[in-house]
Design an enzyme around this catalytic site. Sequence first.
Site, PDB file in Angstrom:
ATOM      1  N   THR A   1       0.616  -0.932   0.042  1.00  0.00           N
ATOM      2  CA  THR A   1      -0.050  -0.016   0.192  1.00  0.00           C
ATOM      3  C   THR A   1       0.623   1.574  -0.299  1.00  0.00           C
ATOM      4  O   THR A   1       2.244   0.903   0.209  1.00  0.00           O
ATOM      5  CB  THR A   1      -1.058  -0.160   1.023  1.00  0.00           C
ATOM      6  OG1 THR A   1      -2.017   0.994   0.599  1.00  0.00           O
ATOM      7  CG2 THR A   1      -0.335   0.274   2.888  1.00  0.00           C
TER       8      THR A   1
ATOM      9  N   PHE B   1      -5.764   1.076   9.388  1.00  0.00           N
ATOM     10  CA  PHE B   1      -6.600   1.823   8.542  1.00  0.00           C
ATOM     11  C   PHE B   1      -5.741   2.780   7.900  1.00  0.00           C
ATOM     12  O   PHE B   1      -5.222   3.536   8.332  1.00  0.00           O
ATOM     13  CB  PHE B   1      -8.126   1.701   9.044  1.00  0.00           C
ATOM     14  CG  PHE B   1      -7.983   2.889   9.827  1.00  0.00           C
ATOM     15  CD1 PHE B   1      -8.237   4.276   9.432  1.00  0.00           C
ATOM     16  CD2 PHE B   1      -8.631   2.732  11.238  1.00  0.00           C
ATOM     17  CE1 PHE B   1      -8.340   5.036  10.653  1.00  0.00           C
ATOM     18  CE2 PHE B   1      -8.658   3.273  11.538  1.00  0.00           C
ATOM     19  CZ  PHE B   1      -8.788   5.095  11.685  1.00  0.00           C
ATOM     20  N   ALA B   2      -5.685   3.259   6.753  1.00  0.00           N
ATOM     21  CA  ALA B   2      -5.992   4.360   5.948  1.00  0.00           C
ATOM     22  C   ALA B   2      -6.866   4.790   4.426  1.00  0.00           C
ATOM     23  O   ALA B   2      -7.277   4.227   4.103  1.00  0.00           O
ATOM     24  CB  ALA B   2      -4.176   3.987   5.029  1.00  0.00           C
TER      25      ALA B   2
ATOM     26  N   CYS C   1      -3.115  -2.850  -2.652  1.00  0.00           N
ATOM     27  CA  CYS C   1      -3.358  -4.275  -2.242  1.00  0.00           C
ATOM     28  C   CYS C   1      -3.654  -5.596  -2.705  1.00  0.00           C
ATOM     29  O   CYS C   1      -4.221  -5.880  -2.302  1.00  0.00           O
ATOM     30  CB  CYS C   1      -5.114  -3.774  -1.561  1.00  0.00           C
ATOM     31  SG  CYS C   1      -5.031  -2.544  -0.127  1.00  0.00           S
TER      32      CYS C   1
ATOM     33  N   ALA D   1      -7.819   1.559   2.866  1.00  0.00           N
ATOM     34  CA  ALA D   1      -7.301   0.573   3.469  1.00  0.00           C
ATOM     35  C   ALA D   1      -7.286  -0.086   4.559  1.00  0.00           C
ATOM     36  O   ALA D   1      -6.778   0.935   5.812  1.00  0.00           O
ATOM     37  CB  ALA D   1      -5.647  -0.011   3.127  1.00  0.00           C
ATOM     38  N   ILE D   2      -6.928  -1.596   4.935  1.00  0.00           N
ATOM     39  CA  ILE D   2      -7.159  -1.861   6.384  1.00  0.00           C
ATOM     40  C   ILE D   2      -6.323  -3.031   6.454  1.00  0.00           C
ATOM     41  O   ILE D   2      -5.895  -3.540   5.508  1.00  0.00           O
ATOM     42  CB  ILE D   2      -8.305  -2.617   6.400  1.00  0.00           C
ATOM     43  CG1 ILE D   2      -9.043  -1.234   6.985  1.00  0.00           C
ATOM     44  CG2 ILE D   2      -7.667  -2.996   8.222  1.00  0.00           C
ATOM     45  CD1 ILE D   2     -11.166  -1.613   7.310  1.00  0.00           C
TER      46      ILE D   2
END
Length: 224
Positions: free
Chosen positions: A87, A163-164, A180, A149-150
């Site tokens: 990521t 997370f982001a 990802c 994303a996580i």
Amino acid sequence: MIHTQTPHKHRCFLYNKELMPYVDALQWQRSLLKERINNPDLEDVLILLEHPPVYTLGQGANPEFLKFDLDKSEYNVHRVERGGEVTYHCPGQLVGYPILNLQRYRQDLHWYLRQLEEVLIRVLANYGLQGERIPGFTGVWLEGRKVAAIGIKVSRWVTMHGFALNVCPDMTGFNRIVPCGITDKPVGSLAEWIPGIISLEVRSCIAQSFSEVFGVELIDSYYE
């Protein structure tokens, strides 16, 4: 008259940091994790911050998802202990690192991932946007574009990483990777739906949603 007792809320320290180098935040997380493994009674923590441009790979990530030579990279790249593939982090993307003792909540990693998704779905709902889950994947999508994303790591039921959420980042950095590891689903940012949105205004919304979803009392804290 029947008196119902209000459930006790766990306290969670909230650290709002601005721009922090990835390696500094990683070292900080590892320190908090170690302290809480050694003393499970310590309060939980939520860190909200942004990173200078950096690529990170989960511990089992496939380097084929990088579109540049890892040995000759002009970009900062770190392989870390979280799950998930490659990521990208950069300013304009809000990153949340919860350091939670899941023994206070539920000792279930799938439950925890879904809770993190729920936090972000509520943030989007606050702006009138309908965030979605896609079965078989982790993260949050908006109209087919992945906006959050996580990736997590859990040791002795204490969490790190997190997370982001793409608020208003320069998205060109994503062009150098397969985000990802998903080839057929593009990434997106809230700025595509809400022109002019900035990270600062989203921070309080994330904190509020996190407090609601996990049932915690957030305590503003400071770290130098």
